[in-house]
Structure formats: C-alpha cells, structure tokens
Design an enzyme around this catalytic site. Structure first.
Site, mmCIF file in Angstrom:
data_model
loop_
_atom_site.group_PDB
_atom_site.id
_atom_site.type_symbol
_atom_site.label_atom_id
_atom_site.label_comp_id
_atom_site.label_asym_id
_atom_site.label_seq_id
_atom_site.Cartn_x
_atom_site.Cartn_y
_atom_site.Cartn_z
ATOM 1 N N ARG A 47 -0.228 3.267 -3.098
ATOM 2 C CA ARG A 47 -1.086 3.060 -1.919
ATOM 3 C C ARG A 47 -0.329 3.630 -0.739
ATOM 4 O O ARG A 47 0.831 3.293 -0.509
ATOM 5 C CB ARG A 47 -1.341 1.570 -1.736
ATOM 6 C CG ARG A 47 -2.032 1.185 -0.459
ATOM 7 C CD ARG A 47 -3.531 1.384 -0.612
ATOM 8 N NE ARG A 47 -4.322 0.641 0.345
ATOM 9 C CZ ARG A 47 -4.309 0.805 1.641
ATOM 10 N NH1 ARG A 47 -3.478 1.650 2.207
ATOM 11 N NH2 ARG A 47 -5.113 0.117 2.412
ATOM 12 N N GLU A 55 -13.490 3.002 1.142
ATOM 13 C CA GLU A 55 -13.579 3.042 -0.322
ATOM 14 C C GLU A 55 -14.700 4.006 -0.718
ATOM 15 O O GLU A 55 -15.554 4.358 0.085
ATOM 16 C CB GLU A 55 -13.850 1.641 -0.872
ATOM 17 C CG GLU A 55 -12.818 0.602 -0.471
ATOM 18 C CD GLU A 55 -11.406 0.969 -0.898
ATOM 19 O OE1 GLU A 55 -11.223 1.466 -2.023
ATOM 20 O OE2 GLU A 55 -10.481 0.764 -0.093
ATOM 21 N N ARG A 89 0.332 -2.545 -6.523
ATOM 22 C CA ARG A 89 0.573 -1.108 -6.313
ATOM 23 C C ARG A 89 1.794 -0.926 -5.411
ATOM 24 O O ARG A 89 2.061 -1.729 -4.541
ATOM 25 C CB ARG A 89 -0.630 -0.451 -5.627
ATOM 26 C CG ARG A 89 -1.897 -0.536 -6.433
ATOM 27 C CD ARG A 89 -3.061 0.047 -5.656
ATOM 28 N NE ARG A 89 -3.336 -0.797 -4.483
ATOM 29 C CZ ARG A 89 -4.431 -0.691 -3.732
ATOM 30 N NH1 ARG A 89 -5.331 0.240 -4.000
ATOM 31 N NH2 ARG A 89 -4.616 -1.484 -2.709
#
Length: 93
Positions: A47, A55, A89
């Site tokens: 990320r 998104e 992440r």
C-alpha cells in the site's frame, strides 16, 4: 572544508536515508494506491504511503489504477517500508 560546514550536510544525509529498503519488481497494480511486487522470490502487496486513491468501484477508481500502472507496471522500484496497515499489507514509499 570546516567541520561546521560538513556536519550539517552529513546529518541531513543520515536523516534522509531510509532505515532499510529493498529492490522489487512491480508485477501488478491492484488499484490507484496498491501494488504487488516481487522481491526475494516472494510476492508482496504494498500500500503506497500518503496516497488515498478511489477504489475501483468509486468514481475515478479505474482511472487512478490506470495512471499508477502507467508509472510503475513492470518496472523496478525500491520499497521503503513504513509499517503495516490493518489488512496486513506493507505500507511503503
């Protein structure tokens, strides 16, 4: 050169230098702020720090992903980790 001139420059270099980083190859752009990279025979989801792109299902999401892909897809990058997010992440520059 005097120490007074060299010392501030040296300190700036040390502060600006990342604690650790690793080279990676961008295998896939997930969306406008997330990529998958190949590093040390592993695929990691990264990320991007400081970026909050829409998104894919949101307005502008597809365009954000396409723009990031134009910049980094298939390229070598240096991953400078800053931590992990709530999904596990790696958050990195």
């Amino acid at each position: 050169m005097q120490l007074r001139t060299i010392l501030p420059a040296l300190l700036l270099c040390l502060v600006a230098m990342p604690a650790w980083a690793w080279p990676a190859l961008v295998e896939r752009v997930v969306d406008g702020d997330t990529i998958q990279v190949r590093a040390d025979r592993r695929t990691l989801t990264v990320r991007l720090s400081g970026i909050d792109a829409p998104e894919r299902g949101q307005p502008g999401g597809i365009q954000a992903g396409q723009a990031l892909a134009e910049l980094v897809a298939g390229r070598s990058v240096e991953v400078v980790p800053e931590g992990r997010d709530r999904y596990g992440r790696v958050v990195a520059r």
